[in-house]
Design a protein around this motif. Structure first.
Motif, PDB file in Angstrom:
ATOM      1  N   ASP A 111     -37.574 -16.732  44.944  1.00  0.00           N
ATOM      2  CA  ASP A 111     -37.582 -15.604  44.013  1.00  0.00           C
ATOM      3  C   ASP A 111     -36.726 -14.454  44.531  1.00  0.00           C
ATOM      4  N   LYS A 112     -36.745 -14.231  45.851  1.00  0.00           N
ATOM      5  CA  LYS A 112     -35.883 -13.208  46.429  1.00  0.00           C
ATOM      6  C   LYS A 112     -34.422 -13.539  46.132  1.00  0.00           C
ATOM      7  N   LYS A 113     -34.054 -14.797  46.258  1.00  0.00           N
ATOM      8  CA  LYS A 113     -32.666 -15.204  45.989  1.00  0.00           C
ATOM      9  C   LYS A 113     -32.279 -14.902  44.553  1.00  0.00           C
ATOM     10  N   LYS A 114     -33.181 -15.142  43.618  1.00  0.00           N
ATOM     11  CA  LYS A 114     -32.902 -14.832  42.211  1.00  0.00           C
ATOM     12  C   LYS A 114     -32.618 -13.339  42.040  1.00  0.00           C
ATOM     13  N   LEU A 115     -33.457 -12.520  42.671  1.00  0.00           N
ATOM     14  CA  LEU A 115     -33.266 -11.073  42.539  1.00  0.00           C
ATOM     15  C   LEU A 115     -32.006 -10.595  43.246  1.00  0.00           C
ATOM     16  N   PHE A 116     -31.692 -11.167  44.391  1.00  0.00           N
ATOM     17  CA  PHE A 116     -30.458 -10.805  45.098  1.00  0.00           C
ATOM     18  C   PHE A 116     -29.261 -11.121  44.216  1.00  0.00           C
ATOM     19  N   GLN A 117     -29.256 -12.306  43.621  1.00  0.00           N
ATOM     20  CA  GLN A 117     -28.141 -12.694  42.761  1.00  0.00           C
ATOM     21  C   GLN A 117     -28.005 -11.722  41.587  1.00  0.00           C
ATOM     22  N   SER A 118     -29.105 -11.425  40.941  1.00  0.00           N
ATOM     23  CA  SER A 118     -29.063 -10.492  39.806  1.00  0.00           C
ATOM     24  C   SER A 118     -28.612  -9.110  40.242  1.00  0.00           C
ATOM     25  N   ARG A 119     -29.065  -8.671  41.413  1.00  0.00           N
ATOM     26  CA  ARG A 119     -28.691  -7.350  41.917  1.00  0.00           C
ATOM     27  C   ARG A 119     -27.199  -7.282  42.187  1.00  0.00           C
ATOM     28  N   PHE A 120     -26.656  -8.317  42.822  1.00  0.00           N
ATOM     29  CA  PHE A 120     -25.222  -8.308  43.110  1.00  0.00           C
ATOM     30  C   PHE A 120     -24.395  -8.353  41.837  1.00  0.00           C
ATOM     31  N   GLU A 121     -24.846  -9.129  40.868  1.00  0.00           N
ATOM     32  CA  GLU A 121     -24.133  -9.169  39.582  1.00  0.00           C
ATOM     33  C   GLU A 121     -24.154  -7.783  38.933  1.00  0.00           C
ATOM     34  N   ALA A 122     -25.307  -7.128  38.984  1.00  0.00           N
ATOM     35  CA  ALA A 122     -25.428  -5.785  38.410  1.00  0.00           C
ATOM     36  C   ALA A 122     -24.566  -4.782  39.179  1.00  0.00           C
ATOM     37  N   LEU A 123     -24.654  -4.811  40.507  1.00  0.00           N
ATOM     38  CA  LEU A 123     -23.874  -3.871  41.322  1.00  0.00           C
ATOM     39  C   LEU A 123     -22.379  -4.001  41.091  1.00  0.00           C
ATOM     40  N   ALA A 124     -21.919  -5.231  40.904  1.00  0.00           N
ATOM     41  CA  ALA A 124     -20.489  -5.459  40.700  1.00  0.00           C
ATOM     42  C   ALA A 124     -19.983  -4.795  39.422  1.00  0.00           C
ATOM     43  N   VAL A 156     -24.220 -16.211  47.682  1.00  0.00           N
ATOM     44  CA  VAL A 156     -22.791 -16.019  47.408  1.00  0.00           C
ATOM     45  C   VAL A 156     -22.188 -17.161  46.569  1.00  0.00           C
ATOM     46  N   PRO A 157     -22.459 -18.424  46.892  1.00  0.00           N
ATOM     47  CA  PRO A 157     -21.843 -19.492  46.096  1.00  0.00           C
ATOM     48  C   PRO A 157     -22.242 -19.488  44.621  1.00  0.00           C
ATOM     49  N   ASP A 158     -23.377 -18.890  44.280  1.00  0.00           N
ATOM     50  CA  ASP A 158     -23.861 -18.885  42.898  1.00  0.00           C
ATOM     51  C   ASP A 158     -23.431 -17.659  42.102  1.00  0.00           C
ATOM     52  N   LEU A 159     -22.705 -16.752  42.723  1.00  0.00           N
ATOM     53  CA  LEU A 159     -22.287 -15.525  42.039  1.00  0.00           C
ATOM     54  C   LEU A 159     -21.067 -15.754  41.165  1.00  0.00           C
ATOM     55  N   SER A 160     -20.916 -14.887  40.171  1.00  0.00           N
ATOM     56  CA  SER A 160     -19.702 -14.898  39.348  1.00  0.00           C
ATOM     57  C   SER A 160     -18.526 -14.523  40.246  1.00  0.00           C
ATOM     58  N   PRO A 161     -17.299 -14.856  39.847  1.00  0.00           N
ATOM     59  CA  PRO A 161     -16.143 -14.495  40.681  1.00  0.00           C
ATOM     60  C   PRO A 161     -16.074 -12.998  41.009  1.00  0.00           C
ATOM     61  N   THR A 162     -16.390 -12.149  40.052  1.00  0.00           N
ATOM     62  CA  THR A 162     -16.343 -10.701  40.283  1.00  0.00           C
ATOM     63  C   THR A 162     -17.381 -10.285  41.315  1.00  0.00           C
ATOM     64  N   ALA A 163     -18.609 -10.755  41.150  1.00  0.00           N
ATOM     65  CA  ALA A 163     -19.668 -10.403  42.091  1.00  0.00           C
ATOM     66  C   ALA A 163     -19.404 -11.024  43.463  1.00  0.00           C
ATOM     67  N   ARG A 164     -18.880 -12.245  43.483  1.00  0.00           N
ATOM     68  CA  ARG A 164     -18.574 -12.900  44.758  1.00  0.00           C
ATOM     69  C   ARG A 164     -17.531 -12.099  45.522  1.00  0.00           C
ATOM     70  N   GLN A 165     -16.505 -11.643  44.823  1.00  0.00           N
ATOM     71  CA  GLN A 165     -15.460 -10.846  45.462  1.00  0.00           C
ATOM     72  C   GLN A 165     -16.045  -9.545  46.020  1.00  0.00           C
ATOM     73  N   PHE A 166     -16.911  -8.912  45.259  1.00  0.00           N
ATOM     74  CA  PHE A 166     -17.565  -7.684  45.705  1.00  0.00           C
ATOM     75  C   PHE A 166     -18.383  -7.935  46.968  1.00  0.00           C
ATOM     76  N   VAL A 167     -19.222  -8.986  46.959  1.00  0.00           N
ATOM     77  CA  VAL A 167     -20.096  -9.273  48.097  1.00  0.00           C
ATOM     78  C   VAL A 167     -19.284  -9.693  49.323  1.00  0.00           C
ATOM     79  N   GLU A 168     -18.290 -10.526  49.124  1.00  0.00           N
ATOM     80  CA  GLU A 168     -17.464 -10.941  50.257  1.00  0.00           C
ATOM     81  C   GLU A 168     -16.731  -9.752  50.856  1.00  0.00           C
ATOM     82  N   GLY A 169     -16.247  -8.845  50.019  1.00  0.00           N
ATOM     83  CA  GLY A 169     -15.595  -7.634  50.509  1.00  0.00           C
ATOM     84  C   GLY A 169     -16.560  -6.749  51.268  1.00  0.00           C
TER      85      GLY A 169
END
Length: 134
Positions: free
Chosen positions: A53-66, A103-116
């Motif tokens: 469940d934490k992973k689900k929220l992390f993914q959603s948070r990164f998508e939102a932050l991006a 990270v592997p499950d993020l959209s390209p935009t969110a993945r780029q943000f998180v990797e950066g």
């Protein structure tokens, strides 16, 4: 707050991302002390969840932050980092592991943000720590 994060996890991804974006929008407009308190409460509630469940929220948070403008994203990330640092190295390492797991499950935009963000952290940016929003 625990009931709220449990309800958030139960939503389909698109709704969860929308709700997370709304919550982060509320946080970013708060005064610093109020934002820190609200985010700390949410982070504490998220910490009670199972790892999946934490992973689900992390993914959603990164998508939102991006999707946020840089200034607002940084305000949220720096507040989060300050709270996380108060919980020590073990909490920071745990959060890094969860971040790397999504990270592997993020959209390209969110993945780029998180990797950066992670690259900046490794190079000593963002005050030498990893910044995420809870």
């Amino acid at each position: 707050m625990i009931d709220m994060v449990k309800a958030l996890v139960a939503l389909p991804e698109e709704q969860r991302r929308t709700m997370m974006t709304d919550r982060l929008s509320m946080f970013v407009d708060m005064a610093d002390a109020e934002r820190q308190q609200a985010m700390a409460q949410m982070m504490q509630a998220v910490d009670t969840l199972p790892e999946a469940d934490k992973k689900k929220l992390f993914q959603s948070r990164f998508e939102a932050l991006a999707s946020f403008p840089e200034e607002k994203r940084m305000r949220l990330m720096m507040t989060h980092m300050g709270i996380l640092q108060e919980h020590g190295e073990a909490a920071m390492m745990k959060e890094m592991a969860l971040t790397q797991a999504v990270v592997p499950d993020l959209s390209p935009t969110a993945r780029q943000f998180v990797e950066g963000m992670m690259q900046s952290m490794m190079q000593g940016g963002m005050h030498g720590g990893m910044a995420m929003v809870g």
